[in-house]
Motif scaffolding. Structure first.
Motif, PDB file in Angstrom:
ATOM      1  N   MET A 112       0.840  -1.209   0.000  1.00  0.00           N
ATOM      2  CA  MET A 112       0.000   0.000   0.000  1.00  0.00           C
ATOM      3  C   MET A 112       0.880   1.266   0.000  1.00  0.00           C
ATOM      4  SD  MET A 112      -3.309   0.996   0.638  1.00  0.00           S
ATOM      5  CE  MET A 112      -4.135  -0.271   1.584  1.00  0.00           C
ATOM      6  N   TYR A 129       0.981   5.490   0.403  1.00  0.00           N
ATOM      7  CA  TYR A 129       0.214   6.603   0.998  1.00  0.00           C
ATOM      8  C   TYR A 129       0.695   7.929   0.441  1.00  0.00           C
ATOM      9  CZ  TYR A 129      -1.365   3.263   4.479  1.00  0.00           C
ATOM     10  OH  TYR A 129      -1.924   2.177   5.082  1.00  0.00           O
ATOM     11  N   ARG A 153      -9.887   8.441  -4.821  1.00  0.00           N
ATOM     12  CA  ARG A 153     -10.269   7.403  -3.848  1.00  0.00           C
ATOM     13  C   ARG A 153     -10.637   6.118  -4.579  1.00  0.00           C
ATOM     14  NH1 ARG A 153     -13.527  11.372  -1.429  1.00  0.00           N
ATOM     15  NH2 ARG A 153     -12.370  12.417   0.208  1.00  0.00           N
ATOM     16  N   GLY A 164      -7.686   4.501  -6.114  1.00  0.00           N
ATOM     17  CA  GLY A 164      -6.848   4.021  -5.004  1.00  0.00           C
ATOM     18  C   GLY A 164      -7.294   2.647  -4.539  1.00  0.00           C
ATOM     19  N   GLU A 165      -8.621   2.432  -4.484  1.00  0.00           N
ATOM     20  CA  GLU A 165      -9.164   1.129  -4.097  1.00  0.00           C
ATOM     21  C   GLU A 165      -8.626   0.032  -5.024  1.00  0.00           C
ATOM     22  OE1 GLU A 165     -11.363   0.102  -1.701  1.00  0.00           O
ATOM     23  OE2 GLU A 165     -11.010   2.079  -0.823  1.00  0.00           O
ATOM     24  N   ARG A 201      -3.480   4.968  -1.003  1.00  0.00           N
ATOM     25  CA  ARG A 201      -4.311   5.710  -0.042  1.00  0.00           C
ATOM     26  C   ARG A 201      -3.938   7.180  -0.094  1.00  0.00           C
ATOM     27  NH1 ARG A 201      -6.793   2.166  -0.600  1.00  0.00           N
ATOM     28  NH2 ARG A 201      -7.548   0.521   0.759  1.00  0.00           N
ATOM     29  N   ASN A 255      -4.471  11.013   1.638  1.00  0.00           N
ATOM     30  CA  ASN A 255      -4.949  11.854   2.725  1.00  0.00           C
ATOM     31  C   ASN A 255      -5.103  13.263   2.168  1.00  0.00           C
ATOM     32  OD1 ASN A 255      -5.478  12.924   5.276  1.00  0.00           O
ATOM     33  ND2 ASN A 255      -3.305  13.430   5.531  1.00  0.00           N
TER      34      ASN A 255
END
Ligand code: NAD
Length: 359
Positions: A1, A3, A27, A30-31, A36, A38
């Motif tokens: 993953m 970020y 989003r 990203g899935e 991920r 922010n």
């Protein structure tokens, strides 16, 4: 993953609607790709003037500097048009570019197959298609060199000057040559070397660089000729590099021939991977809050961020393919819908693109 921290400047007018679209799309992609994000909303532009009295608060600069990249909607609107220059929303853009050292503006201008009918050029030119990227120097030249007012021999006068250092020309040239290497390996540098000394240094420096990139087919073009060639035969261009002022004008011309400014993304880059990504259009105050904006330019700006700042090529391709897929199915927002056909709203277009991404 993986970020990523993204500073989001929603800005004014349609800014919140279209940055919202880009965040939803990130989003969703990203899935699929295990990324991920922010999102940290940062105040700048007209809203910042209303809320804290300045277009670019210190803490907004700090938040952008601490982010992995910045996503911007657009700033400005009639409400702030009569403010003095240093308090105008647009000051926020210049401020962020300066603070983040963003000296290269990258603007793709591609005629999408699905939107050929929206191209204002002759049918055979549109049919040939085009796919170019304009690399504009962003922090030097006329917009940043000495200017002022004075009393001259004819009375009161104003002057602006164009100053470029070899270093500034070289670093934008490197970005353009490297970009050309990833595309069609063709670069045209646009200047006015028959008149301007700054253009002659520009040309000399580009020629020096061309020797370092022998795989790239390099040529020069005078800006007046370039403005004609863009509408006469846009297909001839792959990557174009030019100064701040010429780039400002030519990139708007290039965007117009794609059919809609609601479709075009842009990136501003510097020495680090951190960039600022934004649609090329403004805050469109005439349609703000009406759910009529085209969110595609902002969504494609997010795709550029994935590719250029985060090296997430596959995720970027996926977003771009989803946009093309939705357009190929015939869906259009009002700005690109042919007269007499039904348009979808901004929110419906976002839903369609997300459905396509999640398939
Ligand atoms: P604009 O790009 O905002 O709008 C021009 C026309 O295009 C309008 O009719 C608008 O409705 C339409 N349009 C623009 N984006 C669209 C979209 N996504 N979907 C559908 N239609 C769209 O240009 P403008 O009217 O000259 O400027 C409005 C404000 O935006 C001004 O205050 C200007 O200074 C500011 N501006 C900001 C930026 C930026 O933040 N980077 C860039 C350009 C203009």
């Amino acid at each position: 993953m993986s970020y990523y921290n993204i500073a989001v400047i929603e800005g004014d007018g349609i800014g919140p609607e279209i940055t919202g679209a880009a965040m939803e799309v990130l989003r969703a992609v990203g899935e699929k790709f295990n990324l991920r994000f922010n999102f940290n909303k940062v105040l700048a532009g007209g809203r910042a003037i209303d809320e804290v009295g300045v277009p670019l608060p210190e803490e907004s600069i700090r938040a952008c500097l601490e982010s992995d990249s910045v996503l911007l909607g657009a700033v400005g609107g009639p409400k702030w048009d009569s403010l003095p220059g240093h308090l105008r929303p647009e000051k926020a853009l210049l401020g962020i570019r300066k603070e983040l050292g963003l000296y290269a503006n990258i603007r793709p201008a591609r005629l999408l197959e699905e939107l050929k009918s929206a191209c204002p050029l002759r049918e055979e030119i549109a049919d040939a298609g085009f796919d170019m990227v304009i690399v504009r120097e962003l922090t030097g030249g006329m917009y940043f060199s000495e200017s002022g007012r004075r009393n001259g021999s004819n009375g009161h006068e104003a002057f602006d000057t164009e100053c470029y250092s070899e270093m500034e020309i070289r670093r934008i040239g490197v970005i353009a040559f490297q970009l050309a290497m990833t595309r069609g390996k063709k670069l045209v540098s646009i200047d006015k070397a028959n008149v301007l000394e700054s253009s002659r240094l520009w040309r000399e420096t580009m020629h020096g660089l061309a020797k370092e990139y022998p795989q790239v087919e390099y040529s020069d073009m005078l800006v007046d000729n370039a403005s004609m060639q863009l509408i006469r035969d846009p297909k001839q261009f792959d990557v174009v590099v030019t100064s701040n002022m010429f780039g400002d004008i030519l990139s708007d011309e290039a965007s117009q021939i794609t059919g809609s400014i609601g479709l075009l993304p842009s990136a501003s880059l510097g020495e680090t991977k951190r960039g600022m990504y934004e649609p090329i259009h403004g805050s469109a105050p005439d349609i703000a809050g009406q759910d009529r904006a085209n969110p595609i330019a902002a969504i494609l700006s997010a795709a550029m961020m994935l590719r250029m700042s985060f090296n997430q090529e596959a995720a970027a391709d996926h977003v771009e393919a989803a946009v093309s897929g939705v357009l190929a199915s015939g869906y259009r927002t009002a700005d690109i819908a042919p007269p007499g056909t039904e348009a979808v709203s901004c929110s419906r277009m976002i839903e369609l693109i997300i459905e396509e991404i999640s398939k």
